[in-house]
Design an enzyme around this catalytic site. Structure first.
Site, short mmCIF file in Angstrom:
data_model
loop_
_atom_site.label_atom_id
_atom_site.label_comp_id
_atom_site.label_asym_id
_atom_site.label_seq_id
_atom_site.Cartn_x
_atom_site.Cartn_y
_atom_site.Cartn_z
N SER A 55 0.82 -1.22 0.00
CA SER A 55 0.00 0.00 0.00
C SER A 55 0.85 1.27 0.00
CB SER A 55 -0.93 0.01 1.22
OG SER A 55 -1.94 -0.97 1.11
N CYS A 264 -9.46 -1.47 4.03
CA CYS A 264 -8.70 -0.31 3.55
C CYS A 264 -9.17 0.11 2.16
CB CYS A 264 -7.20 -0.60 3.61
SG CYS A 264 -6.19 0.90 3.69
N HIS A 384 -6.56 -1.93 9.47
CA HIS A 384 -5.97 -3.23 9.16
C HIS A 384 -6.11 -4.20 10.34
CE1 HIS A 384 -3.86 -2.76 5.26
NE2 HIS A 384 -4.04 -1.48 5.54
N GLU A 386 -5.55 -7.30 10.43
CA GLU A 386 -4.54 -8.35 10.48
C GLU A 386 -3.35 -7.97 11.34
OE1 GLU A 386 -2.72 -5.61 7.74
OE2 GLU A 386 -4.77 -6.33 7.94
#
Length: 422
Positions: A55, A264, A384, A386
């Site tokens: 990203s 996102c 995020h 994760e």
């Protein structure tokens, strides 16, 4: 601004911003010259996950924590390879790391992969400049050390919105990540659109019992629907979501047909498909310490974030008063922290997909961080879950997606402690 004398180990380097500011320092990676959009990240650890996050394509990342590279580079924390960030700015680079997992130093790692980096920069002053002036074009150079020249060239360089970086970072071939989860449990089949997906996301989906088929960003939705998956996931990714209309089209083709989840950039394209506007934040959210309230549980999560764009909640449609605490108009003089104070998860009506609920709010600036469709099976988050790097408060999102695919109600009303051990 500081003018440093080269100590003989590393060549001089120059960082220049489009607002005219410049900083002299020393090369801490590959020599050369790069241009990009400069942002800052406030994480204290996790620099390897940050620099390998796709990203960051097209961006020069400034790390606000002063000492970087102390624990070196290991073999398991990569979130993408090759590296796609434009460049790196640090205050103090460590050349002799100490950690049992380390296989090489950060500056050597950057040099071998062609990433231009600069150290000995006053990152406090630089961060203040970005906070006050917003994310802007910049350059790092070891070849052009004339501030006036480099600033002028920065001003003439293209903006990040002029290029489709998703096409640069997405996989070119389909591949499968096997399901993990409990033994004997039938895996859920998920197709994941790779718009710059971090490796940690596929691992979290796998741990939640999903067999993940990762496909290129521009895969036609018809091919995905022919695979008859249990759900479709839209990943994070770089740049302006306006530059990827095929992904928005794919979202539209999937919404209402099967469960959908996005993170996102995935949140942004899902919001665009539902008719919402996207805005560019002044300097974005980049770091592992952003407080977000889950309006469904009232719990606050400390989250990892990396984005410069986000949806405008009021643009989804009008409020449904009976589902929004009796409020009939979007508050004009307050941001979305109005809803966190009221302990209400407001609901709007979209033109095409029925009701959409605001589920998560950023407590720093009141921007939207999550939405849930009430009439079709879909939800998304701007941050995020994760947590690569970052806290694990939000990993329940992957369990929530599994519950949604299994048809369970209240799939998002999960205590933040659930799922942390994945």
């Amino acid at each position: 601004m500081n003018l440093l004398v080269d100590n003989g180990r590393h060549p001089k380097a120059l960082l220049a911003l489009e607002n005219g500011m410049y900083f002299f320092g020393r090369s801490a990676g590959a020599e050369g010259e790069i241009f990009g959009e400069i942002v800052f990240n406030t994480s204290m650890v996790g620099y390897q996950e940050i620099i390998s996050d796709p990203s960051y394509a097209g961006q020069i990342v400034t790390l606000t924590y002063p000492q970087i590279g102390n624990y070196g580079i290991n073999e398991k924390d990569m979130q993408g390879d090759p590296l796609h960030l434009a460049g790196l700015v640090v205050h103090d680079m460590c050349y002799t790391p100490s950690n049992w997992q380390s296989v090489e130093s950060l500056p050597n790692f950057l040099e071998q992969r062609g990433v231009v980096a600069i150290e000995d920069v006053d990152t406090r002053a630089l961060t203040i400049a970005i906070r006050e002036g917003g994310a802007m074009r910049a350059a790092i150079s070891t070849t052009d050390l004339d501030p006036e020249s480099l600033v002028a060239r920065v001003k003439a360089s293209p903006s990040i919105a002029e290029h489709n970086y998703v096409a640069d970072v997405s996989t070119s071939d389909r591949y499968v990540v096997p399901a993990g989860g409990a033994a004997g449990e039938k895996p859920l089949r998920v197709v994941a659109y790779d718009c710059g997906e971090k490796k940690g996301i596929a691992k979290r989906l796998s741990a939640a019992g999903c067999e993940v088929t990762v496909v290129p960003w521009d895969t036609p939705a018809e091919k995905v629907l022919e695979m008859d998956p249990d759900g479709v996931f839209f990943s994070n990714g770089p740049g302006d979501p306006v530059s990827v209309p095929p992904v928005v089209d794919a979202v539209r083709a999937c919404l209402g047909k099967l469960p959908v989840f996005g993170i996102c950039l995935g949140n942004q394209v899902i919001s665009m498909a539902a008719g919402a506007q996207i805005e560019k934040l002044p300097y974005g959210h980049h770091g592992g310490n952003e407080p977000v309230m889950n309006l469904l549980t009232g719990k606050v999560e400390i989250t990892a974030q990396n984005h410069n764009y986000g949806p405008v909640f009021s643009s989804f449609g009008p409020l449904v008063p009976e589902l929004s605490g009796g409020v009939s108009e979007h508050p004009a003089d307050e941001d979305l922290r109005f809803w966190s104070r009221a302990h209400v998860a407001p609901v709007v009506t979209t033109k095409e997909y029925g009701r959409v609920r605001l589920t998560h709010v950023n407590l720093n600036d009141g921007t939207p961080e999550g939405i849930q469709f009430l009439d079709i099976p879909a939800f998304s988050m701007q941050y995020h879950p994760e947590a690569k790097p970052g806290p694990n408060d939000s990993t329940y999102a992957f369990s929530a997606f599994a519950k949604l695919m299994r048809g369970e109600d209240d799939y998002l009303a999960i205590d933040v402690r659930e799922g942390r051990r994945f």
